[in-house]
Design an enzyme around this catalytic site. Structure first.
Site, PDB file in Angstrom:
ATOM      1  N   HIS A 287       0.876  -1.294  -0.063  1.00 48.19           N
ATOM      2  CA  HIS A 287      -0.126   0.037  -0.056  1.00 48.19           C
ATOM      3  C   HIS A 287       1.147   1.174  -0.013  1.00 48.19           C
ATOM      4  O   HIS A 287       1.941   1.315   0.367  1.00 48.19           O
ATOM      5  CB  HIS A 287      -1.058   0.081   1.312  1.00 48.19           C
TER       6      HIS A 287
ATOM      7  N   ARG B 145       6.066  -8.474  16.391  1.00 48.12           N
ATOM      8  CA  ARG B 145       6.630  -7.099  16.283  1.00 48.12           C
ATOM      9  C   ARG B 145       5.490  -6.143  16.382  1.00 48.12           C
ATOM     10  O   ARG B 145       4.290  -6.247  16.290  1.00 48.12           O
ATOM     11  CB  ARG B 145       7.060  -6.966  14.738  1.00 48.12           C
TER      12      ARG B 145
HETATM   13  C1  LIG Z   1      -5.859   6.708   6.582  1.00 47.31           C
HETATM   14  C2  LIG Z   1      -5.509   5.544   6.949  1.00 47.31           C
HETATM   15  C3  LIG Z   1      -5.919   4.055   6.309  1.00 47.31           C
HETATM   16  C4  LIG Z   1      -4.954   3.046   6.903  1.00 47.31           C
HETATM   17  C5  LIG Z   1      -4.427   3.715   8.286  1.00 47.31           C
HETATM   18  C6  LIG Z   1      -4.422   5.075   7.829  1.00 47.31           C
HETATM   19  C7  LIG Z   1      -2.895   5.183   6.863  1.00 47.31           C
HETATM   20  C8  LIG Z   1      -2.396   3.629   6.528  1.00 47.31           C
HETATM   21  C9  LIG Z   1      -3.888   3.174   5.964  1.00 47.31           C
HETATM   22  C10 LIG Z   1      -3.721   1.612   6.020  1.00 47.31           C
HETATM   23  C11 LIG Z   1      -2.523   1.202   6.849  1.00 47.31           C
HETATM   24  C12 LIG Z   1      -2.926   0.961   4.314  1.00 47.31           C
HETATM   25  C13 LIG Z   1      -3.133  -0.433   4.204  1.00 47.31           C
HETATM   26  C14 LIG Z   1      -4.592  -0.862   4.408  1.00 47.31           C
HETATM   27  C15 LIG Z   1      -5.155  -0.547   5.796  1.00 47.31           C
HETATM   28  C16 LIG Z   1      -6.732  -0.833   5.501  1.00 47.31           C
HETATM   29  C17 LIG Z   1      -4.408  -1.502   6.985  1.00 47.31           C
HETATM   30  O1  LIG Z   1      -3.897  -2.291   6.692  1.00 47.31           O
HETATM   31  O2  LIG Z   1      -4.638  -0.946   8.129  1.00 47.31           O
HETATM   32  C18 LIG Z   1      -5.114   1.069   5.813  1.00 47.31           C
HETATM   33  C19 LIG Z   1      -5.352   1.768   7.216  1.00 47.31           C
HETATM   34  C20 LIG Z   1      -7.029   1.713   7.224  1.00 47.31           C
HETATM   35  O3  LIG Z   1      -7.806   1.866   6.453  1.00 47.31           O
HETATM   36  O4  LIG Z   1      -7.373   1.333   8.569  1.00 47.31           O
HETATM   37  O1  LIG Z   2       4.432  -1.599  11.057  1.00 41.49           O
HETATM   38  C1  LIG Z   2       5.124  -1.114  10.076  1.00 41.49           C
HETATM   39  O2  LIG Z   2       6.425  -0.888  10.052  1.00 41.49           O
HETATM   40  C2  LIG Z   2       4.326  -0.163   8.979  1.00 41.49           C
HETATM   41  C3  LIG Z   2       3.079  -0.205   9.017  1.00 41.49           C
HETATM   42  C4  LIG Z   2       2.265   0.627   7.920  1.00 41.49           C
HETATM   43  O3  LIG Z   2       2.834   0.771   6.774  1.00 41.49           O
HETATM   44  C5  LIG Z   2       1.028   1.195   8.187  1.00 41.49           C
HETATM   45  O4  LIG Z   2       0.409   0.948   9.113  1.00 41.49           O
HETATM   46  O5  LIG Z   2       0.755   2.024   7.133  1.00 41.49           O
HETATM   47 FE   LIG Z   3       1.900   2.213   5.491  1.00 38.52          FE
END
Ligand SMILES: C=C1C[C@]23C[C@H]1CC[C@H]2[C@]1(C)CCC[C@@](C)(C(=O)O)[C@H]1[C@@H]3C(=O)O
Ligand SMILES: O=C(O)CCC(=O)C(=O)O
Ligand SMILES: [Fe+2]
Length: 372
Positions: free
Chosen positions: A234, A303
Site C-alpha cells: 500500500h 513485532r
Molecule cells: C488513513 C489510513 C488508512 C490506513 C491507516 C491510515 C494510513 C494507512 C492506511 C492502511 C494501513 C493502508 C493499508 C490498508 C489498511 C486497511 C490497513 O492495513 O490498516 C489501511 C488503514 C485503514 O484503512 O485502517
Molecule cells: O508497521 C510498520 O512497520 C508499517 C505499518 C504501515 O505501513 C502502516 O500501518 O501504514
Molecule cells: Fe503504511
C-alpha cells in the site's frame, strides 16, 4: 468493506468471522492468505535511508540545507528517511510500547469491546470487521488526535471509556506521545518546506490545525509467515507517517522492482522512520513520492510499530505551495480535502498501491460541491 470497486461497499456479511485470537491459531486461515504477487520474497539488500540529526540542524542554516538536500533526494526516489535526536524522550517511547503490550495481552473479548460504534477507533483484530479476504496478520489500536484540542484529557478519556479506568495511565502516556509526535512533525515539516524551496513555514501553517491517526500495530509471530502479510502492499493515503518500530524487522519498501527491508537501527533504537503519503505527494504536486510498502511477519517473534499518521484539518483543501506550479494547468491533482480521501479509503477503496489514482478518477465523476 470489501473489494476495491468504486461502488458503495456493504458491511462484511454477518456469516464471516469478524475476529481472530492469534495466540490460538496453529495455522494460517484462508482469509489471511495473500496472492503470490503480494508475497514476492524481499531482497537481502536494504533500503538506503538518510538519517537526519534534527538537533544538529536546528538553527544551523548550512546543516539544515545539507539535510534538506538529502531529504529531497530520498523523497523524490522513495519517500522514506529517518530522524534521530528528535526530542522524543526514550522513556516515553518505552512506556508507549509497554502500555500497548498490556493492551494486546488482554483477553480477545475485552479487546473487541474496546471500540466505538462506528468501528473506526479502538481495537481491531485483522480488520476482520471490515474485510473477509487478504486479512492483515495484525491487531491494531487506533485513535484520532487533534492538533488543536479544547480538553487536555481527550486521549485519557478515550482510553478510559474504551478500556476502563485502569487504563488511565495508558491514556496519559499516549497523550504525551502524541504531543511529542506533534513537535517532531513541526520540525520535519520545516525541513520538508526548505527541501521543496517553499516558504519555510508553509507546511507548518498548513498542518498547525491538523489531526493525526495514532495507531499501534501488533504483528504476532506466525506459524507459516510466507502465506500472509502484516500489512499488504500500500501507499499511505495520509500526509506524513512518523513510525517507531521495535527491534524486529518487517517493514519493506518497493523500489526499482525489489522489496527492500527498512530494518531497525540496532545502534539507534529510538530512530523514527518518516515516510511521505499520498496527500503530501499531492501537496508537492507530484514532486515527492508516496511509495508502496508492506510488512512481512516471521515465525519467531512478535513485532509492534507505533504509527502517527499526520493529516490536514479534515475540511482543508489540499493545494501545493505556489512555487510548485506556475498556473492551474500545471496542477497534477484536482482540489480535494483529506475528508474526501479518507472516506474514499474507508468506504470505497481499501488503501492499496492505486489509492490516489483511483481516488482522482472517482473525484472527477463527482458533482463539484456548491460554491459558497
Ligand atoms: C488513513 C489510513 C488508512 C490506513 C491507516 C491510515 C494510513 C494507512 C492506511 C492502511 C494501513 C493502508 C493499508 C490498508 C489498511 C486497511 C490497513 O492495513 O490498516 C489501511 C488503514 C485503514 O484503512 O485502517
Ligand atoms: O508497521 C510498520 O512497520 C508499517 C505499518 C504501515 O505501513 C502502516 O500501518 O501504514
Ligand atoms: Fe503504511
Amino acid at each position: 468493506m470489501e473489494s476495491n470497486t468504486s461502488t458503495l461497499v456493504v458491511p462484511t456479511p454477518s456469516t464471516e468471522v469478524s475476529s481472530f485470537d492469534f495466540k490460538s491459531l496453529n495455522n494460517v486461515p484462508k482469509q489471511f492468505v495473500w496472492s503470490s504477487k503480494d508475497l514476492i520474497k524481499g531482497s537481502s539488500e536494504k533500503l538506503n535511508t538518510p538519517l537526519i540529526d534534527l538537533k544538529a540542524i536546528k538553527g544551523d542554516e548550512i546543516a539544515m540545507a545539507n539535510a534538506a538536500k538529502l531529504v529531497r533526494e530520498a523523497c523524490m526516489k522513495h519517500g522514506f528517511f529517518e530522524v534521530t535526536k528528535h526530542g522524543v524522550d526514550h522513556d516515553l517511547i518505552i512506556a508507549a510500547h509497554r502500555e500497548y503490550d498490556s493492551i494486546f495481552k488482554l483477553p480477545l473479548e475485552k479487546k473487541l469491546s474496546a471500540k466505538n460504534k462506528h468501528n473506526r477507533w479502538g481495537y481491531s483484530s485483522a480488520h476482520a470487521e471490515r474485510y473477509s479476504s487478504s486479512l492483515p496478520w495484525k491487531e491494531t489500536f487506533t485513535f484520532l488526535y487533534h492538533y488543536i484540542h479544547e480538553s487536555d484529557s481527550e486521549i485519557v478519556d478515550l482510553f478510559k471509556s474504551f478500556l476502563g479506568d485502569e487504563f488511565e495511565q495508558a491514556g496519559l502516556v499516549n497523550q504525551r506521545y502524541c504531543e511529542a509526535m506533534k513537535e517532531v512533525s513541526m520540525n520535519i515539516l520545516e525541513l520538508l518546506g526548505i527541501s521543496l524551496g517553499a516558504d519555510h513555514s508553509y507546511f507548518q501553517r498548513f498542518f498547525e490545525d491538523g489531526e493525526a491517526i495514532m495507531r499501534c500495530n501488533h504483528y504476532p509471530s506466525c506459524k507459516n509467515p510466507n502465506l500472509t502479510l502484516g500489512v499488504g502492499p500500500h501507499c499511505d493515503p495520509t500526509s506524513l507517517t512518523i513510525l517507531h518500530q521495535e527491534q524486529v524487522s518487517g517493514l519493506e519498501v518497493y523500489v526499482d522492482g525489489k522489496w527492500l527491508p527498512v530494518p531497525p537501527r540496532h545502534d539507534i533504537p529510538d530512530a523514527l522512520i518518516i515516510n511521505i503519503g499520498d496527500t503530501f505527494k499531492a501537496l508537492t504536486n507530484g514532486v515527492y513520492k508516496s511509495v508502496l510498502h508492506r510488512v512481512v511477519v516471521n515465525e519467531k517473534v512478535n513485532r509492534k510499530s507505533l504509527t502517527f499518521f499526520l493529516n490536514p484539518r479534515a475540511d482543508k483543501t489540499v493545494i501545493p505551495p505556489k512555487n510548485l506550479f506556475e498556473n492551474e494547468e500545471q496542477r497534477d491533482y484536482l482540489d480535494f480535502t483529506w475528508t474526501q480521501l479518507y472516506e474514499f479509503t474507508q468506504k470505497r477503496h481499501r488503501a492499496d498501491p492505486d489509492t490516489l489514482s483511483s481516488f482522482v478518477l472517482w473525484l472527477g465523476t463527482q458533482e463539484p460541491p456548491p460554491s459558497n
